[in-house]
Design an enzyme around this catalytic site. Sequence first.
Site, short mmCIF file in Angstrom:
data_model
loop_
_atom_site.label_atom_id
_atom_site.label_comp_id
_atom_site.label_asym_id
_atom_site.label_seq_id
_atom_site.Cartn_x
_atom_site.Cartn_y
_atom_site.Cartn_z
N VAL A 129 0.87 -1.18 0.00
CA VAL A 129 0.00 0.00 0.00
C VAL A 129 0.90 1.23 0.00
O VAL A 129 1.65 1.46 0.95
CB VAL A 129 -0.93 0.02 1.22
CG1 VAL A 129 -1.82 1.26 1.19
CG2 VAL A 129 -1.77 -1.25 1.28
N VAL A 130 0.85 2.00 -1.09
CA VAL A 130 1.71 3.18 -1.21
C VAL A 130 0.93 4.32 -1.86
O VAL A 130 0.06 4.09 -2.70
CB VAL A 130 2.99 2.92 -2.03
CG1 VAL A 130 3.91 1.95 -1.30
CG2 VAL A 130 2.69 2.40 -3.43
N ARG A 167 4.17 2.99 12.55
CA ARG A 167 3.85 4.42 12.45
C ARG A 167 2.59 4.72 11.64
O ARG A 167 2.04 5.80 11.73
CB ARG A 167 5.04 5.20 11.88
CG ARG A 167 5.40 4.83 10.46
CD ARG A 167 6.64 5.58 9.95
NE ARG A 167 7.05 5.11 8.66
CZ ARG A 167 6.51 5.50 7.51
NH1 ARG A 167 5.58 6.42 7.52
NH2 ARG A 167 6.92 4.99 6.38
N TYR A 172 -5.09 2.49 9.24
CA TYR A 172 -5.89 1.31 8.90
C TYR A 172 -7.05 1.06 9.87
O TYR A 172 -8.03 0.44 9.49
CB TYR A 172 -4.99 0.08 8.82
CG TYR A 172 -3.99 0.20 7.70
CD1 TYR A 172 -4.38 0.05 6.38
CD2 TYR A 172 -2.65 0.50 7.96
CE1 TYR A 172 -3.47 0.19 5.35
CE2 TYR A 172 -1.74 0.65 6.94
CZ TYR A 172 -2.16 0.49 5.62
OH TYR A 172 -1.26 0.64 4.61
#
Length: 197
Positions: A129-130, A167, A172
């Site tokens: 996930v980016v 971090r 989420y």
Amino acid sequence: MLLGGTISTPPASIRLRSTLNPQNAVTQSSSQATFPAATQRKPPSYSISDEDLESRGFLLRRTAEGLNLDQLNSVFVAVGFPRRDTAKIEVALQHTDALLWVEYEKTRRPVAFARATGDGVFNAIIWDVVVDPSFQSCGLGKAVMERLIEDLQVKGICNIALYSEPRVLGFYRPLGFVSDPDGIKGMVFIRKQRNKK
């Protein structure tokens, strides 16, 4: 949570509490199960609509077609992942069950990405996930995750996990992920380096 990238230390584990509960399934035969009407999926309600994303110049893609792997690799590096061999990225994408990426229409470059692997029935793990740092804080990460989760749940997958750095765990949780549900811990095999003589 369990999310993607190179793992140097074991991550915290997080799982999504699914809105599809397999224990509520009504068995019709030994090979079929359906969900009662009360648990049928509603049309998705996203924090940012597809139309709003498109009006801002963001195009949603659900296949790797047109995805420039060198440009994706640049996004990986920009968020702190190590540079990856594009041939290996291509193999990983071939073994991916669901993916979603966002192309910025003006530059034709990927600016957000996530993918999931799994058994196609019960379990999936979300990886990589980016969001390009230049496009963070405008809702793209949430937009990608909401749609990827929905895509998995529509397939009936109710156990969704991801790897994440501590971090960003707070990102989420509002999406439905919880750390160590019911005391379950994730574990990661870390290959030990052999001493060179």
